[in-house]
Design a protein around this motif. Structure first.
Motif, PDB file in Angstrom:
ATOM      1  N   ILE A  93      44.557  27.807  65.131  1.00 36.11           N
ATOM      2  CA  ILE A  93      43.598  28.909  65.318  1.00 36.11           C
ATOM      3  C   ILE A  93      43.052  29.349  63.959  1.00 36.11           C
ATOM      4  CG2 ILE A  93      43.343  31.311  66.089  1.00 36.11           C
ATOM      5  CD1 ILE A  93      43.385  29.381  68.397  1.00 36.11           C
ATOM      6  N   LYS A  94      43.892  29.329  62.949  1.00 37.34           N
ATOM      7  CA  LYS A  94      43.376  29.672  61.613  1.00 37.34           C
ATOM      8  C   LYS A  94      42.344  28.639  61.159  1.00 37.34           C
ATOM      9  CE  LYS A  94      43.592  32.614  59.507  1.00 37.34           C
ATOM     10  NZ  LYS A  94      42.461  33.609  59.510  1.00 37.34           N
ATOM     11  N   SER A  95      42.620  27.364  61.385  1.00 37.90           N
ATOM     12  CA  SER A  95      41.623  26.336  61.040  1.00 37.90           C
ATOM     13  C   SER A  95      40.323  26.595  61.786  1.00 37.90           C
ATOM     14  CB  SER A  95      42.122  24.937  61.416  1.00 37.90           C
ATOM     15  OG  SER A  95      43.271  24.608  60.693  1.00 37.90           O
ATOM     16  N   PHE A  96      40.438  26.911  63.064  1.00 37.63           N
ATOM     17  CA  PHE A  96      39.253  27.200  63.879  1.00 37.63           C
ATOM     18  C   PHE A  96      38.473  28.380  63.281  1.00 37.63           C
ATOM     19  CE2 PHE A  96      37.805  30.240  67.167  1.00 37.63           C
ATOM     20  CZ  PHE A  96      36.653  29.571  67.570  1.00 37.63           C
ATOM     21  N   GLU A  97      39.186  29.453  62.949  1.00 36.66           N
ATOM     22  CA  GLU A  97      38.492  30.641  62.400  1.00 36.66           C
ATOM     23  C   GLU A  97      37.767  30.307  61.093  1.00 36.66           C
ATOM     24  OE1 GLU A  97      41.400  34.272  64.044  1.00 36.66           O
ATOM     25  OE2 GLU A  97      41.435  33.748  61.924  1.00 36.66           O
ATOM     26  N   ARG A  98      38.407  29.495  60.274  1.00 36.43           N
ATOM     27  CA  ARG A  98      37.781  29.146  58.984  1.00 36.43           C
ATOM     28  C   ARG A  98      36.543  28.299  59.180  1.00 36.43           C
ATOM     29  NH1 ARG A  98      41.988  27.180  54.495  1.00 36.43           N
ATOM     30  NH2 ARG A  98      39.998  26.918  53.407  1.00 36.43           N
ATOM     31  N   VAL A  99      36.646  27.287  60.037  1.00 33.18           N
ATOM     32  CA  VAL A  99      35.491  26.415  60.263  1.00 33.18           C
ATOM     33  C   VAL A  99      34.380  27.208  60.953  1.00 33.18           C
ATOM     34  CG1 VAL A  99      34.698  24.289  61.374  1.00 33.18           C
ATOM     35  CG2 VAL A  99      36.974  24.365  60.334  1.00 33.18           C
ATOM     36  N   ALA A 100      34.757  28.089  61.883  1.00 39.28           N
ATOM     37  CA  ALA A 100      33.759  28.904  62.582  1.00 39.28           C
ATOM     38  C   ALA A 100      33.038  29.831  61.594  1.00 39.28           C
ATOM     39  CB  ALA A 100      34.433  29.728  63.686  1.00 39.28           C
ATOM     40  N   ALA A 101      33.804  30.434  60.681  1.00 40.07           N
ATOM     41  CA  ALA A 101      33.180  31.322  59.694  1.00 40.07           C
ATOM     42  C   ALA A 101      32.217  30.540  58.796  1.00 40.07           C
ATOM     43  CB  ALA A 101      34.265  32.016  58.855  1.00 40.07           C
ATOM     44  N   GLU A 102      32.624  29.325  58.450  1.00 40.41           N
ATOM     45  CA  GLU A 102      31.735  28.486  57.628  1.00 40.41           C
ATOM     46  C   GLU A 102      30.447  28.163  58.397  1.00 40.41           C
ATOM     47  OE1 GLU A 102      33.517  24.822  56.092  1.00 40.41           O
ATOM     48  OE2 GLU A 102      31.498  24.071  55.676  1.00 40.41           O
ATOM     49  N   ASN A 110      26.641  20.664  62.731  1.00 45.90           N
ATOM     50  CA  ASN A 110      27.860  19.845  62.828  1.00 45.90           C
ATOM     51  C   ASN A 110      29.118  20.674  62.565  1.00 45.90           C
ATOM     52  OD1 ASN A 110      26.118  17.785  63.320  1.00 45.90           O
ATOM     53  ND2 ASN A 110      26.660  16.559  61.517  1.00 45.90           N
ATOM     54  N   THR A 111      29.008  21.656  61.688  1.00 45.96           N
ATOM     55  CA  THR A 111      30.170  22.520  61.430  1.00 45.96           C
ATOM     56  C   THR A 111      30.489  23.345  62.680  1.00 45.96           C
ATOM     57  OG1 THR A 111      29.455  22.615  59.126  1.00 45.96           O
ATOM     58  CG2 THR A 111      31.156  24.168  59.779  1.00 45.96           C
ATOM     59  N   ALA A 112      29.442  23.819  63.357  1.00 45.61           N
ATOM     60  CA  ALA A 112      29.661  24.560  64.612  1.00 45.61           C
ATOM     61  C   ALA A 112      30.294  23.640  65.659  1.00 45.61           C
ATOM     62  CB  ALA A 112      28.337  25.117  65.127  1.00 45.61           C
ATOM     63  N   MET A 113      29.846  22.390  65.677  1.00 44.76           N
ATOM     64  CA  MET A 113      30.390  21.389  66.606  1.00 44.76           C
ATOM     65  C   MET A 113      31.880  21.141  66.314  1.00 44.76           C
ATOM     66  SD  MET A 113      29.870  19.350  69.082  1.00 44.76           S
ATOM     67  CE  MET A 113      30.875  18.016  69.728  1.00 44.76           C
ATOM     68  N   LEU A 114      32.213  21.145  65.030  1.00 42.98           N
ATOM     69  CA  LEU A 114      33.621  20.951  64.641  1.00 42.98           C
ATOM     70  C   LEU A 114      34.461  22.148  65.098  1.00 42.98           C
ATOM     71  CD1 LEU A 114      35.510  19.028  63.059  1.00 42.98           C
ATOM     72  CD2 LEU A 114      34.970  20.355  60.996  1.00 42.98           C
ATOM     73  N   ALA A 115      33.958  23.342  64.846  1.00 44.54           N
ATOM     74  CA  ALA A 115      34.690  24.550  65.264  1.00 44.54           C
ATOM     75  C   ALA A 115      34.910  24.529  66.767  1.00 44.54           C
ATOM     76  CB  ALA A 115      33.923  25.803  64.847  1.00 44.54           C
ATOM     77  N   MET A 116      33.857  24.227  67.504  1.00 45.61           N
ATOM     78  CA  MET A 116      33.943  24.191  68.967  1.00 45.61           C
ATOM     79  C   MET A 116      35.032  23.215  69.422  1.00 45.61           C
ATOM     80  SD  MET A 116      32.681  25.209  71.890  1.00 45.61           S
ATOM     81  CE  MET A 116      31.009  25.829  71.850  1.00 45.61           C
ATOM     82  N   THR A 117      35.038  22.035  68.827  1.00 41.68           N
ATOM     83  CA  THR A 117      35.924  20.967  69.322  1.00 41.68           C
ATOM     84  C   THR A 117      37.378  21.175  68.919  1.00 41.68           C
ATOM     85  OG1 THR A 117      34.052  19.473  69.261  1.00 41.68           O
ATOM     86  CG2 THR A 117      36.223  18.457  69.423  1.00 41.68           C
TER      87      THR A 117
END
Ligand code: NAD
Ligand code: G6P
Ligand code: MN
Length: 433
Positions: free
Chosen positions: A380-389, A397-404
């Motif tokens: 979840i922390k990884s998700f939050e970081r990628v989502a914030a980025e 693509n970053t949003a796609m990464l966060a989503m997945t």
């Protein structure tokens, strides 16, 4: 006296906050309360602001309430900035909840794709507020209640120059109150050692008068009648063996991760029968604002308890109070990890029990989380970081990464379908994409 600026002042929660300020006025002498909103919230601001004025008048306190759409005027020389705004209003929340459900994925305002999109809409606004704070009130504390509170705090820590930020949620204080109720004791005698992330927090130990009662409490909550819940999360029953083996107090939001298919089914049923939570809240809110309009009302009406944010004022006001008075009591908040929880970056936000000082929250050293939850918390922390980025860069693509990588999605093909539909549905509030 102190100046408080509350952004999203038209929120139906404002009477909560005002009640808290009234209760603690003796130790927290506020002279200026600025409630800020936007054009779309003007009418709500007017109604709830006038109720706030009546509440303060009734209490006989010299707090000046200002209602404004001018955020800069509100921020100027503020001592504390509290945020409780909702970009896109409840209509956007309804989309966050409805669209993922079409694909069999949980639709919720802080978890899964809904949480991602609430973050994508909110983070650019909070970063604007941070830039204005640097200029207009560089010494102020930012107390953020706006969801997703964990991701928003992460974004402020990483992408702004504001260091004095605290993220706040009512869930941990609600868990303590819930335990006090189960044990039939006063809240002041109960203390939980909290660690994890916002809406992903665990009670690692539970004390009554300083003595651990964790085993007893876990035993109690294996009985579904004793579930400790928030109004907005359906409380399905836990398997007792799971709770005992977990050996920690989960929060309501853990239902989404450990009972995923049951929760999706439940939310689908709710959506069909009574509407999603946003749709239910729209009705609750309309009822609340009808009450707030009554010129004879000068207290917080009990109907506000139907909302999920119970105890918000207690949490916010006791936090501001402890920072202001350098009280050094222990409160669970979202702050920079700084090594408190092993395995989470030092510069990331965590939700953890902290000593609250005039320099801000100092996390209690937790060390390693129980092995069974380290993975999920880290994910979840990884998700939050990628989502914030993604929120900051507007990169698809970053949003796609966060989503997945969100554990509630975990299928890139479905994730992309949801992402595309939500980007289109929310485009008005996503100028960065
Ligand atoms: P709401 O829909 O009533 O919104 C509050 C106000 O924000 C509205 O009056 C709206 O006009 C205003 N607003 C919207 N965009 C704005 C902007 N850009 N600047 C200033 N004001 C703006 O929402 P609510 O139900 O009162 O919830 C407010 C926020 O608090 C939400 O983000 C919600 O998720 C969050 N919340 C957090 C917790 C927690 O535990 N941290 C608990 C409950 C609610
Ligand atoms: C909860 C949470 C909030 C959440 C809110 C929803 O308890 O801690 O973060 O978003 O309440 O309440 P609502 O009444 O708007 O559904
Ligand atoms: Mn919360």
């Amino acid at each position: 006296g102190l100046k408080i600026a509350t952004i999203g002042g038209g929120s139906s929660y404002t009477p909560e906050l005002v009640e808290g300020f009234i209760k603690r006025y003796d130790e927290l002498p506020i002279t200026e309360l600025w409630l800020v909103d936007i054009e779309a919230g003007k009418e709500k601001l007017e109604i709830v602001g006038n109720l706030a004025k009546r509440m303060i008048k009734k209490a006989g306190l010299p707090i000046n309430v200002h209602l404004t759409l001018n955020r800069r005027a509100a921020l100027k020389d503020a001592d504390f900035v509290t945020t409780q705004f909702r970009v896109g209003l409840l209509d956007a929340r309804a989309k966050d909840e409805r669209i993922p459900l079409k694909y069999g994925v949980l639709g919720q305002e802080t978890n899964g794709p809904g949480g991602l999109f609430k973050g994508l809409r909110t983070i650019p606004v909070i970063l604007d507020i941070c830039r204005e704070m640097e200029e207009l009130c560089p010494n102020a504390w930012l107390i953020n209640f706006t969801n997703p509170a964990g991701m928003v705090t992460e974004a402020v820590l990483r992408y702004s120059n504001i260091k004095k930020v605290v993220g706040l949620c009512n869930v941990p204080i609600g868990m303590e109150m819930g335990v006090a109720r189960l044990l039939d004791v006063d809240h002041s005698r109960v203390r939980i050692t909290f660690a994890g992330l916002n809406h992903m927090v665990f009670g690692l130990d539970i004390f009554l008068d300083g003595v651990s009662v964790k085993d007893k409490v876990i035993d109690l909550i294996t009985n579904p009648d004793n579930a400790i819940t928030v109004k907005n999360v359906p409380a399905l029953e836990w398997e007792p063996e799971f709770l005992k083996a977990l050996n920690a107090l989960p929060c309501s939001y853990h239902h989404y991760y450990y009972k995923t298919s049951d929760m999706v089914e439940k939310e689908l049923k709710n959506a069909k029968e009574q509407g999603t939570r946003a749709e239910v809240v729209k009705k609750l809110e309309a009822e609340l604002f009808e009450l707030y309009k009554d010129p004879n009302l000068d207290v917080k009406p009990p109907q506000l308890e139907k909302r999920g944010g119970a105890y918000y004022s207690d949490a916010a006001v006791r936090l501001i109070h402890s920072i202001y008075t350098d009280k050094k009591d222990i409160q669970p908040v979202n702050t920079m990890n700084n090594g408190a929880i092993a395995g989470i970056p030092a510069d990331s936000a965590v939700e953890v029990s902290c000593i609250i000082t005039k320099e801000g929250p100092k996390p209690i050293v937790i060390g390693e989380l129980p092995v069974a939850v380290q993975g999920l918390v880290g994910q979840i922390k990884s998700f939050e970081r990628v989502a914030a980025e993604a929120a900051v860069t507007g990169d698809y693509n970053t949003a796609m990464l966060a989503m997945t990588i969100n554990p509630l999605v975990a299928n890139d093909r479905v994730g992309k379908l949801i992402l595309d539909e939500m980007l289109e549905a929310h485009k008005e509030h996503l100028p960065q994409f």
